[in-house]
Design a protein around this motif. Sequence first.
Motif, PDB file in Angstrom:
ATOM      1  N   ASN A  17       0.839  -1.196   0.000  1.00 22.39           N
ATOM      2  CA  ASN A  17       0.000   0.000   0.000  1.00 22.39           C
ATOM      3  C   ASN A  17       0.874   1.245   0.000  1.00 22.39           C
ATOM      4  N   GLY A  18       0.281   2.355  -0.378  1.00 19.38           N
ATOM      5  CA  GLY A  18       0.982   3.632  -0.338  1.00 19.38           C
ATOM      6  C   GLY A  18      -0.007   4.762  -0.102  1.00 19.38           C
ATOM      7  N   ALA A  19       0.468   5.833   0.508  1.00 19.96           N
ATOM      8  CA  ALA A  19      -0.394   6.979   0.804  1.00 19.96           C
ATOM      9  C   ALA A  19       0.015   8.173  -0.049  1.00 19.96           C
ATOM     10  N   GLY A  20      -0.985   8.899  -0.533  1.00 26.80           N
ATOM     11  CA  GLY A  20      -0.750  10.085  -1.345  1.00 26.80           C
ATOM     12  C   GLY A  20      -1.204  11.336  -0.633  1.00 26.80           C
ATOM     13  N   TYR A  21      -0.489  12.426  -0.900  1.00 29.12           N
ATOM     14  CA  TYR A  21      -0.749  13.687  -0.215  1.00 29.12           C
ATOM     15  C   TYR A  21      -0.814  14.825  -1.223  1.00 29.12           C
ATOM     16  N   MET A  22      -1.471  15.924  -0.837  1.00 28.06           N
ATOM     17  CA  MET A  22      -1.606  17.081  -1.717  1.00 28.06           C
ATOM     18  C   MET A  22      -2.198  18.243  -0.945  1.00 28.06           C
ATOM     19  N   MET A  73      -4.235   1.051  -2.434  1.00 31.82           N
ATOM     20  CA  MET A  73      -4.240  -0.284  -1.844  1.00 31.82           C
ATOM     21  C   MET A  73      -3.970  -1.353  -2.898  1.00 31.82           C
ATOM     22  N   LYS A  74      -3.117  -2.291  -2.523  1.00 31.32           N
ATOM     23  CA  LYS A  74      -2.686  -3.364  -3.413  1.00 31.32           C
ATOM     24  C   LYS A  74      -2.032  -2.773  -4.663  1.00 31.32           C
ATOM     25  N   LEU A  75      -0.877  -2.147  -4.457  1.00 32.01           N
ATOM     26  CA  LEU A  75      -0.137  -1.541  -5.564  1.00 32.01           C
ATOM     27  C   LEU A  75       0.147  -2.577  -6.646  1.00 32.01           C
ATOM     28  N   LYS A  76       0.004  -2.196  -7.875  1.00 32.57           N
ATOM     29  CA  LYS A  76       0.291  -3.101  -8.984  1.00 32.57           C
ATOM     30  C   LYS A  76       1.792  -3.246  -9.208  1.00 32.57           C
ATOM     31  N   GLN A  77       2.546  -2.219  -8.827  1.00 34.18           N
ATOM     32  CA  GLN A  77       4.007  -2.280  -8.800  1.00 34.18           C
ATOM     33  C   GLN A  77       4.462  -1.249  -7.778  1.00 34.18           C
ATOM     34  N   PRO A  78       5.626  -1.454  -7.179  1.00 31.35           N
ATOM     35  CA  PRO A  78       6.093  -0.518  -6.158  1.00 31.35           C
ATOM     36  C   PRO A  78       6.254   0.901  -6.719  1.00 31.35           C
ATOM     37  N   PHE A  79       6.052   1.896  -5.852  1.00 30.06           N
ATOM     38  CA  PHE A  79       6.322   3.280  -6.227  1.00 30.06           C
ATOM     39  C   PHE A  79       7.836   3.464  -6.235  1.00 30.06           C
ATOM     40  N   ALA A  80       8.393   3.865  -7.365  1.00 27.51           N
ATOM     41  CA  ALA A  80       9.841   4.025  -7.530  1.00 27.51           C
ATOM     42  C   ALA A  80      10.220   5.496  -7.382  1.00 27.51           C
ATOM     43  N   VAL A  97     -10.517   9.240  -6.052  1.00 30.69           N
ATOM     44  CA  VAL A  97      -9.276   9.257  -6.816  1.00 30.69           C
ATOM     45  C   VAL A  97      -9.211   7.933  -7.556  1.00 30.69           C
ATOM     46  N   THR A  98      -8.885   7.982  -8.837  1.00 30.86           N
ATOM     47  CA  THR A  98      -8.710   6.753  -9.608  1.00 30.86           C
ATOM     48  C   THR A  98      -7.304   6.745 -10.193  1.00 30.86           C
ATOM     49  N   SER A  99      -6.754   5.547 -10.332  1.00 29.56           N
ATOM     50  CA  SER A  99      -5.422   5.382 -10.910  1.00 29.56           C
ATOM     51  C   SER A  99      -5.215   3.912 -11.240  1.00 29.56           C
ATOM     52  N   ASP A 100      -4.430   3.663 -12.282  1.00 29.43           N
ATOM     53  CA  ASP A 100      -4.064   2.293 -12.628  1.00 29.43           C
ATOM     54  C   ASP A 100      -2.946   1.769 -11.738  1.00 29.43           C
ATOM     55  N   ALA A 101      -2.450   2.576 -10.812  1.00 29.31           N
ATOM     56  CA  ALA A 101      -1.312   2.191  -9.963  1.00 29.31           C
ATOM     57  C   ALA A 101      -1.680   1.201  -8.863  1.00 29.31           C
ATOM     58  N   ALA A 102      -2.975   1.091  -8.539  1.00 30.18           N
ATOM     59  CA  ALA A 102      -3.403   0.219  -7.442  1.00 30.18           C
ATOM     60  C   ALA A 102      -4.733  -0.427  -7.776  1.00 30.18           C
ATOM     61  N   GLU A 103      -4.993  -1.554  -7.112  1.00 25.48           N
ATOM     62  CA  GLU A 103      -6.270  -2.237  -7.332  1.00 25.48           C
ATOM     63  C   GLU A 103      -7.437  -1.435  -6.781  1.00 25.48           C
ATOM     64  N   ARG A 104      -7.200  -0.747  -5.659  1.00 25.68           N
ATOM     65  CA  ARG A 104      -8.266   0.037  -5.030  1.00 25.68           C
ATOM     66  C   ARG A 104      -7.665   1.308  -4.437  1.00 25.68           C
ATOM     67  N   ILE A 105      -8.428   2.393  -4.495  1.00 20.21           N
ATOM     68  CA  ILE A 105      -7.977   3.663  -3.925  1.00 20.21           C
ATOM     69  C   ILE A 105      -9.119   4.235  -3.101  1.00 20.21           C
ATOM     70  N   GLU A 106      -8.795   4.634  -1.870  1.00 22.20           N
ATOM     71  CA  GLU A 106      -9.787   5.207  -0.973  1.00 22.20           C
ATOM     72  C   GLU A 106      -9.258   6.501  -0.383  1.00 22.20           C
ATOM     73  N   LEU A 107     -10.176   7.365   0.019  1.00 25.46           N
ATOM     74  CA  LEU A 107      -9.818   8.557   0.771  1.00 25.46           C
ATOM     75  C   LEU A 107      -9.937   8.212   2.242  1.00 25.46           C
ATOM     76  N   HIS A 108      -8.907   8.559   3.014  1.00 26.11           N
ATOM     77  CA  HIS A 108      -8.847   8.208   4.442  1.00 26.11           C
ATOM     78  C   HIS A 108      -8.526   9.433   5.283  1.00 26.11           C
ATOM     79  N   THR A 109      -8.761   9.295   6.569  1.00 28.01           N
ATOM     80  CA  THR A 109      -8.281  10.236   7.564  1.00 28.01           C
ATOM     81  C   THR A 109      -7.728   9.426   8.725  1.00 28.01           C
ATOM     82  N   VAL A 110      -7.039  10.096   9.613  1.00 27.26           N
ATOM     83  CA  VAL A 110      -6.523   9.467  10.822  1.00 27.26           C
ATOM     84  C   VAL A 110      -7.265  10.092  11.996  1.00 27.26           C
ATOM     85  N   GLN A 111      -7.869   9.239  12.832  1.00 30.00           N
ATOM     86  CA  GLN A 111      -8.544   9.707  14.033  1.00 30.00           C
ATOM     87  C   GLN A 111      -7.890   9.060  15.237  1.00 30.00           C
TER      88      GLN A 111
END
Length: 162
Positions: free
Chosen positions: A46-51, A115-122, A66-80
């Motif tokens: 998995n990996g987290a994106g910021y902006m 979530m479930k990256l299709k390949q590692p972020f380089a 957010v959609t991308s071919d980089a992962a099987e699933r992408i969700e918006l999250h927060t930390v509580q």
Amino acid sequence: MQFRQWALVAALSLCAAPAVWAHDYKVGQIEVDDLWVRASAPGQSNGAGYMEIDNDATAPDRLLSVTSDAAERIELHTVQTDNGVARMRHLPEGVPVPAGGDVALKPGGYHVMFMKLKQPFAEGAEVPATLKFEKAGEVAVKFEVKPIGHHSGASHESHMKH
């Protein structure tokens, strides 16, 4: 006299040049910038994106997905944090963007979860994605892949698992 004018124009152009190179994206009254993810550690799935998102409109908006071919699933999250324990929370309604204001997706707060990256972020690569806003619509963006140890400030996210 003309040489001085030329020199002044050249100097001002150099001062403004970094803004030309910045990765800013705009859709409607929404401007998005400073998009990044950390490079993947070995075995990381998995990996987290910021902006940062600025809304110049007089009405609030919402980042819906957010959609991308980089992962099987992408969700918006927060930390509580509840009773001293930080937990990830999925935000099915999206991330609110206040009218005439901004919102930062940053470590320890709102973020995009790949979530479930299709390949590692380089490191040094870019991750193409599409952001969908409730009112402003869609915009194609690219997340810059920063080094594994990149920190933009205090963060709890490195201690959490998804």
